[in-house]
Scaffold this motif. Structure first.
Motif, short mmCIF file in Angstrom:
data_model
loop_
_atom_site.label_atom_id
_atom_site.label_comp_id
_atom_site.label_asym_id
_atom_site.label_seq_id
_atom_site.Cartn_x
_atom_site.Cartn_y
_atom_site.Cartn_z
N HIS A 44 0.84 -1.21 0.00
CA HIS A 44 0.00 0.00 0.00
C HIS A 44 0.87 1.25 0.00
CE1 HIS A 44 -3.39 2.63 1.04
NE2 HIS A 44 -2.60 3.18 1.95
N ALA A 55 -2.58 -0.41 -6.28
CA ALA A 55 -3.68 -0.30 -5.32
C ALA A 55 -4.75 -1.35 -5.60
CB ALA A 55 -4.29 1.10 -5.37
N VAL A 114 -3.51 -4.80 -4.45
CA VAL A 114 -3.57 -4.94 -2.99
C VAL A 114 -5.02 -5.09 -2.54
CG1 VAL A 114 -3.10 -3.80 -0.78
CG2 VAL A 114 -1.41 -3.69 -2.63
N LEU A 115 -5.93 -4.31 -3.13
CA LEU A 115 -7.34 -4.43 -2.80
C LEU A 115 -7.85 -5.84 -3.07
CD1 LEU A 115 -10.16 -3.36 -2.07
CD2 LEU A 115 -10.37 -2.52 -4.44
N SER A 139 -7.68 0.22 1.20
CA SER A 139 -7.26 -0.01 -0.20
C SER A 139 -8.31 0.48 -1.18
CB SER A 139 -6.99 -1.50 -0.43
OG SER A 139 -5.74 -1.87 0.10
N GLU A 171 -7.89 4.06 -1.53
CA GLU A 171 -6.72 4.40 -2.33
C GLU A 171 -7.02 4.24 -3.82
OE1 GLU A 171 -2.90 5.72 -3.12
OE2 GLU A 171 -4.10 5.81 -1.29
#
Length: 771
Positions: free
Chosen positions: A668, A687, A690-691, A708, A711
């Motif tokens: 992140h 992003a 990661v989400l 996330s 973001e």
């Protein structure tokens, strides 16, 4: 005869365990898992007793040597002497490839002097508590054995079973010169094992020559000596704090698995072909090669081949993971027969053409080149994975659900330990499930108000607080505190611990004023009953400083954190982990005050100390590396921050896996700093990645998942894609309000984000109309 009688006892014990397995499964497991248990149990009871006997013959002989001559107290109540220890295997030294020498089997190569031998000798001459730390097959047990034989031949030797230290105390106290041998010290910590008080009784008043000689794997030592940076403040860490206090009192000597150039030169001069071959293979440490560790690892990997030994590989994988979740005692074959099923199915199941369970256990226990087998047999007590396999790199995370399945086979004390270990892995849903079952059993057998039952409920509450269910956690903590007040008293440490965690839950709920009142009240009680310098008092002051920060009283929080850091330095020492933790809090408050230059310097100094004290891969050192990256980003040094975050993400992946919360947190940071460098397309890709992982691992409503998602919305906004950003902002706002409540600061911030996004979308639409 005694050994042969034990062999028959093993068989009938296995049959009894198998019969019990179905009953246990019906209580703990869903029907499909219960069926697997029953099938595994049936297979175990079908093992011919002659085959069981053959497999454990060598192990039984070695354990008989231990029981009959080395460990036992004689008829006169006296202990054996160190000079009589002519069988190092019986004390835990790993066997090597078997050779015939002078007509006899030789499984112990000549000893090669290690670089740290002088340090061990110096520690022995000083006496007290000595701990040799190193990876499995680093040679720590052999080094300790040879040093004692050299310097303490006339000393008595006491080598108790893990639960038998206190029982052996009278025999130890009768001796003028005595060594207490504790190989694999982690087996002796917790419960009725070694504590600082018992250690003091063993060592005595100095009128006798008492030496406590222990060994411990590096990973296990780190788990106790260096808890995670977010470790709980009180009761949940009490056992670990006790163990940490004990370990910190030892003269610790570390040895490396990979031998130095000087050690290899000495080994090359040895007149033993096994050692010469080990020296020639520079990929591994000499001791691990002698113990056939790399060969065992290769055999394990190769066993997954279809038609090979895939069931054995699955059984071994289960045995390894049992030890990784703190089940260090041997396990019955029926338990491993149940647990291995998920591993086999994950790798292909019947497509692998697995062998029978009998063939799997037989293959696993067959010595490698005459050395120790991959799966050790503990003289009928059960099976345990060879410890070398616990330290190999690249092990996959323990499968979801496996710890709960394991706990279903254990008594409530062992199941509690497994749940505790799962919590350390931050797998709170599983920990919660395990402790629910533990509490149900303890309530039935011990009663609702029993201290052990309340300890289990404390664990349930702790898991709930980490699952972002603070209202439920507060209810549990409050109940535990009320019962303990009635049963133990208002000022009992366990009562205060529950109240203090209730304060934490109040803070989670945004009720920070109430949290401050609880902490202040608990602090007053601790100062009154324990004194201002007691570690628990200092810990409460540390927590109060953090709470003041959440109330916006940043100067007060910073000042209190500085005071606690100074007091902990004075009371505990500059390098004590609690002292370092408060220095972390001081740096954190400097950041909150916007003094990022000072905060960054404080973090950098702290990082140097953590690396020196606990090593670069320690969780606390990694946490400080994260804060250094944060500080660089805050100071506008985004390119440096990006480099730091990427390196941290790589190390987190290597040490903890790609799905670990801290790995994802570092990634992140990569996304955030790519955005700060105006590389929004790359930032959006990172992003979203990661989400995706956070949503899969933690769920859609988890706070990290929502961070996330926000973001992603930010990246979309900076790319001018406000129509795409709007649904992301709306979802974050709705989920935070549902999970945290409408008045939580994060929920309020998300509503502001939503309004801002709507405004920008409207402006963008207006500009498009004008164009």
């Amino acid at each position: 005869m005694a050994g042969r009688a034990r062999l028959w006892a093993v068989y009938f014990a296995l049959a009894g365990i198998a019969a019990l397995a179905g009953f246990t499964a019906a209580i703990w497991l869903p029907p499909e898992r219960a069926a697997a248990v029953a099938a595994g149990a049936a297979a175990i009871t079908a093992l011919p007793v002659t085959r069981v006997s053959a497999r454990i013959d060598r192990a039984a002989q070695e354990r008989e040597l231990v029981a009959d001559s080395l460990y036992a107290v004689g008829a006169d109540g006296r202990l054996p002497r160190v000079r009589d220890l002519d069988e190092p295997l019986a004390l835990g030294v790993h066997a090597a490839e078997s050779v015939i020498r002078d007509g006899a089997e030789d499984r112990v190569p000549p000893f090669v002097r290690r670089d740290r031998e002088d340090d061990v000798h110096a520690a022995i001459r000083r006496g007290g508590f000595i701990l040799i730390v190193g990876d499995s097959t680093a040679g720590k047990t052999r080094l300790a054995y040879e040093a004692l034989r050299n310097l303490c031949p006339g000393h008595a030797l006491a080598s108790p079973a893990p639960a038998g230290i206190a029982a052996l105390l009278p025999a130890v106290q009768r001796e003028k010169q005595v060594v207490v041998w504790l190989d694999d010290l982690e087996r002796y910590l917790g419960g009725q094992g070694l504590t600082p008080a018992l250690l003091a009784r063993l060592l005595g008043d100095g009128s006798r020559e008492v030496l406590v000689m222990a060994t411990m794997r590096t990973h296990e030592h780190q788990q106790f000596i260096s808890p995670p940076s977010d470790a709980p403040a009180d009761e949940r860490a009490q056992r670990e704090r006790t163990a940490r206090e004990l370990l910190q009192s030892a003269r610790t000597i570390r040895i490396d698995r990979h031998w130095s150039a000087a050690e290899r030169r000495r080994a090359a001069d040895a007149q033993d072909q096994r050692i010469v071959r080990a020296v020639d293979d520079e990929r591994f440490g000499i001791a691990e090669t002698l113990a056939c560790g790399p060969t065992m690892l290769a055999s394990w990997h190769n066993a997954w081949t279809p038609g090979g030994h895939p069931r054995a590989a699955a059984v071994l994988a289960a045995a390894v993971d049992c030890r990784r979740v703190s089940m260090h005692a041997p396990l019955a074959a029926a338990v491993l027969a149940d647990l291995h099923v998920r591993y086999l199915e994950q790798r292909g199941g019947s497509r692998l053409r697995p062998e029978s369970l009998d063939e799997a256990f037989s293959w696993l226990c067959r010595p490698v080149h005459g050395a120790t087998g991959s799966l050790l047999i503990n003289s009928g007590d059960g099976y345990q994975a060879f410890d070398y396999l616990l330290d190999v790199p690249g092990l996959q995370p323990v499968p979801e659900g496996m710890p709960a399945d394991l706990a279903s086979h254990l008594d409530h004390r062992q199941a509690y330990d497994v749940g505790f270990a799962v919590g350390r892995l931050k797998r709170w849903e599983e920990a919660h499930r395990i402790h629910r079952a533990v509490v149900a059993e303890r309530t039935r057998s011990l009663g609702a108000d029993h201290p052990d039952t309340l300890a289990g409920r404390y664990e349930i509450a702790f898991a709930l607080s980490r699952l972002s269910r603070p209202a439920e956690a507060l209810t549990e903590f409050t109940h535990v505190a009320q019962v303990r007040t009635r049963v133990l008293g208002a000022d009992h440490e366990d009562t205060l611990a529950a109240r203090q965690e209730a304060g934490y839950a109040l803070g989670q709920l945004g009720r920070r004023g109430e949290a401050e009142q609880v902490y202040t009240s608990v602090l007053a009680a601790r100062e009154r009953t324990m004194g201002p310098d007691h570690p628990s008092t200092l810990r409460c002051r540390h927590n109060l400083a953090f709470t003041l920060s959440t109330l916006g009283r940043l100067e007060d929080a910073h000042r209190m954190a500085q005071e606690v850091a100074a007091d902990r330095t004075r009371v505990l020492g500059a390098d004590h982990l609690d002292t370092l933790a408060t220095r972390y809090e001081v740096a954190y408050q400097l950041g909150k005050l916007g003094r990022w230059g000072k905060a960054l310097r404080a973090y950098q100094e702290l990082l140097e100390d953590y690396v020196r004290v606990v090593g670069p891969d320690d969780p606390n050192a990694l946490a400080v590396r994260h804060e250094v990256a944060v500080g660089l980003g805050r100071l506008g040094r985004s390119a440096e921050a990006l480099t730091r975050y990427r390196a941290l993400a790589e190390d987190r992946t290597r040490l903890q896996g790609p799905d670990h919360p801290e790995t994802l947190r570092a990634r992140h940071g990569v996304s955030v700093n790519l955005g700060r460098l105006d590389r929004w397309g790359e930032a959006l890709t990172e992003a979203r990645d990661v989400l995706s992982v956070r949503e899969r691992v933690f769920g859609a409503g988890h706070p990290d998942t929502l961070i996330s998602r926000r973001e992603v919305a930010v990246c979309l906004g900076w790319l001018g894609r406000w129509a795409d950003a709007l649904p992301e902002c709306r979802r974050v706002a709705e989920d935070r309000e549902r999970v945290l409540g409408p008045d939580h600061p994060d929920a309020l911030a998300s509503r502001n984000d939503l309004v801002r996004c709507q405004e920008m979308l409207h402006e963008s639409s207006m500009r498009s109309d004008e164009e």
